[in-house]
Design a protein around this motif. Structure first.
Motif, PDB file in Angstrom:
ATOM      1  N   PRO A 135       0.826  -1.218   0.000  1.00  0.00           N
ATOM      2  CA  PRO A 135       0.000   0.000   0.000  1.00  0.00           C
ATOM      3  C   PRO A 135       0.853   1.258   0.000  1.00  0.00           C
ATOM      4  O   PRO A 135       2.039   1.243   0.365  1.00  0.00           O
ATOM      5  CB  PRO A 135      -0.812  -0.123   1.303  1.00  0.00           C
ATOM      6  N   ASP A 136       0.237   2.362  -0.405  1.00  0.00           N
ATOM      7  CA  ASP A 136       0.972   3.628  -0.506  1.00  0.00           C
ATOM      8  C   ASP A 136       1.587   4.050   0.820  1.00  0.00           C
ATOM      9  O   ASP A 136       2.681   4.626   0.843  1.00  0.00           O
ATOM     10  CB  ASP A 136       0.044   4.736  -1.013  1.00  0.00           C
ATOM     11  N   ASP A 137       0.886   3.784   1.945  1.00  0.00           N
ATOM     12  CA  ASP A 137       1.419   4.260   3.221  1.00  0.00           C
ATOM     13  C   ASP A 137       2.534   3.383   3.771  1.00  0.00           C
ATOM     14  O   ASP A 137       3.003   3.597   4.886  1.00  0.00           O
ATOM     15  CB  ASP A 137       0.300   4.412   4.262  1.00  0.00           C
ATOM     16  N   GLN A 138       3.004   2.406   2.976  1.00  0.00           N
ATOM     17  CA  GLN A 138       4.185   1.621   3.346  1.00  0.00           C
ATOM     18  C   GLN A 138       5.278   1.709   2.282  1.00  0.00           C
ATOM     19  O   GLN A 138       6.307   1.047   2.416  1.00  0.00           O
ATOM     20  CB  GLN A 138       3.803   0.155   3.553  1.00  0.00           C
ATOM     21  N   LYS A 139       5.076   2.517   1.271  1.00  0.00           N
ATOM     22  CA  LYS A 139       6.072   2.575   0.206  1.00  0.00           C
ATOM     23  C   LYS A 139       7.357   3.257   0.662  1.00  0.00           C
ATOM     24  O   LYS A 139       8.440   2.966   0.141  1.00  0.00           O
ATOM     25  CB  LYS A 139       5.488   3.276  -1.022  1.00  0.00           C
ATOM     26  N   GLY A 140       7.277   4.149   1.630  1.00  0.00           N
ATOM     27  CA  GLY A 140       8.497   4.733   2.182  1.00  0.00           C
ATOM     28  C   GLY A 140       9.330   3.688   2.910  1.00  0.00           C
ATOM     29  O   GLY A 140      10.555   3.623   2.753  1.00  0.00           O
ATOM     30  N   LEU A 141       8.667   2.858   3.716  1.00  0.00           N
ATOM     31  CA  LEU A 141       9.369   1.766   4.398  1.00  0.00           C
ATOM     32  C   LEU A 141       9.991   0.823   3.385  1.00  0.00           C
ATOM     33  O   LEU A 141      11.148   0.394   3.538  1.00  0.00           O
ATOM     34  CB  LEU A 141       8.399   1.012   5.305  1.00  0.00           C
ATOM     35  N   LEU A 142       9.248   0.495   2.331  1.00  0.00           N
ATOM     36  CA  LEU A 142       9.791  -0.383   1.297  1.00  0.00           C
ATOM     37  C   LEU A 142      11.044   0.237   0.674  1.00  0.00           C
ATOM     38  O   LEU A 142      12.059  -0.453   0.485  1.00  0.00           O
ATOM     39  CB  LEU A 142       8.738  -0.623   0.218  1.00  0.00           C
ATOM     40  N   GLY A 143      10.991   1.533   0.371  1.00  0.00           N
ATOM     41  CA  GLY A 143      12.159   2.194  -0.206  1.00  0.00           C
ATOM     42  C   GLY A 143      13.365   2.136   0.715  1.00  0.00           C
ATOM     43  O   GLY A 143      14.497   1.933   0.270  1.00  0.00           O
ATOM     44  N   GLY A 144      13.121   2.312   2.018  1.00  0.00           N
ATOM     45  CA  GLY A 144      14.228   2.195   2.963  1.00  0.00           C
ATOM     46  C   GLY A 144      14.837   0.806   2.955  1.00  0.00           C
ATOM     47  O   GLY A 144      16.067   0.646   2.986  1.00  0.00           O
ATOM     48  N   LEU A 145      14.003  -0.217   2.891  1.00  0.00           N
ATOM     49  CA  LEU A 145      14.513  -1.588   2.851  1.00  0.00           C
ATOM     50  C   LEU A 145      15.274  -1.871   1.557  1.00  0.00           C
ATOM     51  O   LEU A 145      16.237  -2.643   1.549  1.00  0.00           O
ATOM     52  CB  LEU A 145      13.359  -2.580   3.008  1.00  0.00           C
ATOM     53  N   LEU A 146      14.851  -1.226   0.469  1.00  0.00           N
ATOM     54  CA  LEU A 146      15.549  -1.437  -0.805  1.00  0.00           C
ATOM     55  C   LEU A 146      16.963  -0.864  -0.786  1.00  0.00           C
ATOM     56  O   LEU A 146      17.784  -1.218  -1.636  1.00  0.00           O
ATOM     57  CB  LEU A 146      14.756  -0.808  -1.950  1.00  0.00           C
ATOM     58  N   ALA A 147      17.259   0.008   0.177  1.00  0.00           N
ATOM     59  CA  ALA A 147      18.620   0.553   0.274  1.00  0.00           C
ATOM     60  C   ALA A 147      19.636  -0.519   0.635  1.00  0.00           C
ATOM     61  O   ALA A 147      20.847  -0.317   0.460  1.00  0.00           O
ATOM     62  CB  ALA A 147      18.661   1.683   1.306  1.00  0.00           C
ATOM     63  N   LEU A 326      14.486   5.251  -2.366  1.00  0.00           N
ATOM     64  CA  LEU A 326      13.139   5.763  -2.104  1.00  0.00           C
ATOM     65  C   LEU A 326      12.387   6.030  -3.405  1.00  0.00           C
ATOM     66  O   LEU A 326      11.171   5.836  -3.480  1.00  0.00           O
ATOM     67  CB  LEU A 326      13.223   7.039  -1.265  1.00  0.00           C
ATOM     68  N   HIS A 327      13.099   6.464  -4.430  1.00  0.00           N
ATOM     69  CA  HIS A 327      12.453   6.713  -5.723  1.00  0.00           C
ATOM     70  C   HIS A 327      11.852   5.425  -6.283  1.00  0.00           C
ATOM     71  O   HIS A 327      10.746   5.432  -6.838  1.00  0.00           O
ATOM     72  CB  HIS A 327      13.472   7.298  -6.700  1.00  0.00           C
ATOM     73  N   SER A 328      12.568   4.302  -6.139  1.00  0.00           N
ATOM     74  CA  SER A 328      12.080   3.031  -6.678  1.00  0.00           C
ATOM     75  C   SER A 328      10.727   2.664  -6.099  1.00  0.00           C
ATOM     76  O   SER A 328       9.845   2.169  -6.814  1.00  0.00           O
ATOM     77  CB  SER A 328      13.096   1.917  -6.386  1.00  0.00           C
TER      78      SER A 328
END
Length: 397
Positions: A135-147, A326-328
């Motif tokens: 969901p959109d409200d977890q996409k920031g967390l996902l971006g952090g994990l992608l780092a 975060l962009h991803s």
């Protein structure tokens, strides 16, 4: 109430397994393309190794671009991400193990092109899978994990080249095992919660014209392209720039600074992504990290002694890694059609491959006559344009 809120969020175990799988892509290509392949190319091509490696880079970028779009589109049409990821994993590992069997340059080039296609058979659908279930409200967390992805790619390169740990002829087998260990867990154990609203096709009238990319999607694409041009230039020419500042700087010190930048970016990206989720400001961390990245490049342009050069590069490296991670994830919220998500992300993947075709011409045009400082100032300007594109973008509804 807490159970209801949890049901509207993707499970943390799946997000972690997904981020590990995404890191599997970096583990596959970073040590292989930056360490093993140049060495093997020298063995096969001799004095023509740099020219031949250029052919591999060029045709490999074309194959990666085409593979991302085609296999992303196929995963849209078949409504299956997991199967394509598994097929790409198996084929890419098989081709990776076949690479040492190439006894001439053009056989090696052919295998590399096929490997790029197979790798993007895995990565294209994998990227779209996140859009289907985060969901959109977890996409920031996902971006952090992608780092974690670029950091694990760099650490895997250090692991397979550790003196005495892995024999040269066994390095590709170890890389293949690391990739499988990173990607298989999400395929075997990942059980994401379903969010039908994320995969429902957009409703539109029968006589409506085809939906075109939205303004935010175009801005996000251009911003990433501009930042990736800067990142690709630094990745390719960091060694030569540090040598121009201090000819006595050792190679292991250059590699250590690169690794430190990627490692420091992980907690910063996680904190920034969580802040963006909690405050519903998805693009502000991108604006800030792009501005900091430009400042780091300006510092590099002005650096005349080693300590300032290293500090400026760390600022650039950390900020750029945070931006790209975060962009991803935030790109997933602005794609216009959920039923064409894989195809559209393949088009976004062009921002990762096109810079390798643009960057050499910028460098050849500027560095011989004006030095690295002119190149870095130009790249800082491009990154500032990316910042302005995102800073003036309307907030999503």
């Amino acid at each position: 109430m807490a159970d209801g809120a949890a049901a509207r969020r993707q499970s943390l175990p799946f997000l972690v397994l997904y981020a590990l799988a995404w890191a599997g892509g970096a583990i596959a290509y970073v040590p292989f393309l930056t360490i093993w392949l140049p060495s093997r190319m020298t063995e096969l091509a001799g004095s023509a190794d740099i020219q031949t490696l250029g052919y591999v880079t060029f045709f490999g970028a074309i194959a990666a671009s085409a593979g991302g779009i085609v296999f992303g589109w196929l995963s849209d049409r078949t409504h299956s991400r997991r199967a394509w990821v598994l097929a790409g994993l198996v084929l890419s590992i098989a081709l990776l193990i076949l690479v040492p069997l190439a006894e001439d340059v053009w056989t090696l080039v052919g295998i590399i092109i096929a490997w790029q296609l197979a790798l993007n058979m895995m990565l294209g659908p994998l990227a779209a899978w996140a859009g289907d279930c985060v969901p959109d409200d977890q996409k920031g967390l996902l971006g952090g994990l992608l780092a974690f992805s670029p950091a694990l790619g760099a650490w895997s390169g250090a692991l397979v080249t550790w003196p005495g740990l892995v024999a040269g002829e066994s390095r590709l087998i170890v890389i293949a095992l690391l990739v499988a260990g990173a990607v298989l867990p999400v395929l075997l154990f990942g059980r994401p919660r379903a969010f039908p609203e994320l995969t429902a096709p957009p409703a539109r009238a029968v006589d409506a014209p085809p939906q075109r990319p939205s303004g935010p999607a175009v801005r996000m694409w251009l911003a990433r392209l501009l930042v990736q041009i800067a990142e690709a230039a630094l990745f390719a020419y960091l060694y030569f720039w540090f040598r121009s500042i201090d000819p006595d700087m050792q190679d292991n010190e250059k590699a250590r600074i690169f690794g430190i930048a990627l490692t420091l970016a992980v907690p910063i990206a996680l904190a920034s992504g969580r802040w963006a989720d909690r405050n519903d400001r998805p693009f502000l961390p991108l604006v800030v990290s792009a501005a900091v990245s430009a400042a780091g490049m300006a510092g590099m342009a002005l650096a005349t002694e080693l300590d300032l050069a290293k500090a400026s590069y760390l600022v650039f490296g950390v900020a750029t890694t945070v931006f790209l991670s975060l962009h991803s994830s935030q790109t997933l919220r602005i794609l216009p059609r959920s039923d064409r998500r894989g195809r559209d992300l393949g088009i976004f993947n062009l921002t990762n491959t096109v810079p390798s075709l643009i960057m050499p011409w910028l460098t050849i045009s500027l560095v011989p006559g004006f030095g690295f400082d002119a190149l870095f100032l130009l790249l800082a300007g491009l990154t500032m344009i990316a910042m302005l594109l995102l800073a003036t973008m309307p907030r999503p509804r």
